[in-house]
Design a protein around this motif. Structure first.
Motif, PDB file in Angstrom:
ATOM      1  N   GLY A   9       0.809  -1.205   0.000  1.00  0.00           N
ATOM      2  CA  GLY A   9       0.000   0.000   0.000  1.00  0.00           C
ATOM      3  C   GLY A   9       0.846   1.261   0.000  1.00  0.00           C
ATOM      4  N   GLU A  10       1.954   1.225   0.747  1.00  0.00           N
ATOM      5  CA  GLU A  10       2.847   2.384   0.778  1.00  0.00           C
ATOM      6  C   GLU A  10       3.537   2.576  -0.577  1.00  0.00           C
ATOM      7  OE1 GLU A  10       5.114   5.548   2.783  1.00  0.00           O
ATOM      8  OE2 GLU A  10       3.087   4.839   2.412  1.00  0.00           O
ATOM      9  N   ILE A  11       3.916   1.489  -1.207  1.00  0.00           N
ATOM     10  CA  ILE A  11       4.514   1.589  -2.545  1.00  0.00           C
ATOM     11  C   ILE A  11       3.529   2.240  -3.515  1.00  0.00           C
ATOM     12  CG2 ILE A  11       5.246   0.238  -4.553  1.00  0.00           C
ATOM     13  CD1 ILE A  11       6.586  -1.691  -2.626  1.00  0.00           C
ATOM     14  N   GLU A  12       2.275   1.791  -3.469  1.00  0.00           N
ATOM     15  CA  GLU A  12       1.258   2.349  -4.369  1.00  0.00           C
ATOM     16  C   GLU A  12       1.068   3.843  -4.110  1.00  0.00           C
ATOM     17  OE1 GLU A  12      -3.479   1.739  -5.528  1.00  0.00           O
ATOM     18  OE2 GLU A  12      -2.506   0.430  -4.059  1.00  0.00           O
ATOM     19  N   ARG A  13       1.003   4.234  -2.834  1.00  0.00           N
ATOM     20  CA  ARG A  13       0.825   5.652  -2.483  1.00  0.00           C
ATOM     21  C   ARG A  13       1.978   6.500  -2.999  1.00  0.00           C
ATOM     22  NH1 ARG A  13       1.968   9.500   1.784  1.00  0.00           N
ATOM     23  NH2 ARG A  13       3.707   8.161   2.392  1.00  0.00           N
ATOM     24  N   LEU A  14       3.209   6.046  -2.758  1.00  0.00           N
ATOM     25  CA  LEU A  14       4.371   6.817  -3.184  1.00  0.00           C
ATOM     26  C   LEU A  14       4.501   6.849  -4.702  1.00  0.00           C
ATOM     27  CD1 LEU A  14       6.948   5.695  -0.465  1.00  0.00           C
ATOM     28  CD2 LEU A  14       5.842   7.934  -0.667  1.00  0.00           C
ATOM     29  N   ARG A  15       4.150   5.751  -5.373  1.00  0.00           N
ATOM     30  CA  ARG A  15       4.189   5.758  -6.843  1.00  0.00           C
ATOM     31  C   ARG A  15       3.214   6.779  -7.412  1.00  0.00           C
ATOM     32  NH1 ARG A  15       4.447  -0.742  -8.386  1.00  0.00           N
ATOM     33  NH2 ARG A  15       6.720  -0.986  -8.076  1.00  0.00           N
ATOM     34  N   LYS A  16       2.027   6.878  -6.811  1.00  0.00           N
ATOM     35  CA  LYS A  16       1.059   7.874  -7.271  1.00  0.00           C
ATOM     36  C   LYS A  16       1.605   9.283  -7.085  1.00  0.00           C
ATOM     37  CE  LYS A  16      -3.264   5.295  -6.550  1.00  0.00           C
ATOM     38  NZ  LYS A  16      -4.536   5.241  -5.758  1.00  0.00           N
ATOM     39  N   MET A  17       2.226   9.540  -5.932  1.00  0.00           N
ATOM     40  CA  MET A  17       2.778  10.869  -5.680  1.00  0.00           C
ATOM     41  C   MET A  17       3.921  11.193  -6.638  1.00  0.00           C
ATOM     42  SD  MET A  17       2.738  11.229  -1.518  1.00  0.00           S
ATOM     43  CE  MET A  17       1.237  11.801  -0.705  1.00  0.00           C
TER      44      MET A  17
END
Length: 208
Positions: free
Chosen positions: A137-145
């Motif tokens: 989930g953190e990877i997905e959040r940071l990739r979006k940012m």
């Protein structure tokens, strides 16, 4: 040199005051955060920082901060730009973004990236998630940012912070490996990260 290289070496000067050095082709810039004076209006905080003879500043845009907030920036971008119109000759070099995980998070982050672009800032510093957050989930959040920032000509640096996912060197290194384009801003209490062989602790910023 083809690309300016910024290396973040963060240290505290006093409570809520951050200094970091950036290394751009051999030149060292000392930068102070507007979080130094959360009790003052932004214009007054800038005056105080200029009086202290700083020349570069990181603008804090935190939901619970004393100056600009992500919600205000998203609601009225023109007013946010106007509030940053008088920086007392300080050069803005980064925006520190902090907002809760709500449905509006990415809209507010996008608004802050647009503010950065209007001010000529290319670096957006973000918090990592709290301990216990699923890694994927953190990877997905940071990739979006990173994707949002990249589309607006900015880069993202995740802040190493105690009691968050980036307090651990292995986790931080893994985040960098799994999120292309992600940089790191290192705090003094996690200085062991800077010697970690696998960790990317530099931000490569495209020359504007």
């Amino acid at each position: 040199c083809a690309l300016p290289i910024y290396r973040y070496l963060l240290a505290r000067r006093r409570a809520n005051c951050f200094l970091f050095c950036s290394e751009e082709c051999g030149d060292v810039i000392v930068c102070v955060s507007t979080e130094c004076f959360p009790e003052l209006p932004l214009a007054k905080a800038m005056e105080r920082l200029a009086e202290l003879e700083f020349t570069a500043v990181e603008l804090d845009v935190h939901e619970h901060g004393g100056h600009l907030t992500p919600a205000k920036v998203a609601a009225n971008p023109e007013a946010a730009i106007a509030e940053c119109s008088d920086l007392q000759r300080l050069r803005p070099v980064a925006i520190s973004f902090s907002a809760p995980e709500t449905p509006e998070l990415y809209d507010r982050f996008t608004a802050c990236c647009r503010l950065a672009k209007s001010l000529g800032i290319v670096t957006i510093v973000v918090d990592s998630s709290e301990l216990g957050t699923p890694f994927n989930g953190e990877i997905e959040r940071l990739r979006k940012m990173v994707a949002i920032a990249s589309s607006l000509g900015a880069v993202v640096g995740v802040k190493t912070t105690r009691d968050r996912m980036t307090q651990d060197a292995e986790t931080t290194a893994s985040l960098c490996r799994n999120v292309p384009g992600l940089g790191v801003r290192s705090e003094e209490h996690t200085s062991e990260l800077q010697s970690h062989s696998d960790l990317v602790c530099r931000l490569l910023l495209e020359k504007k």
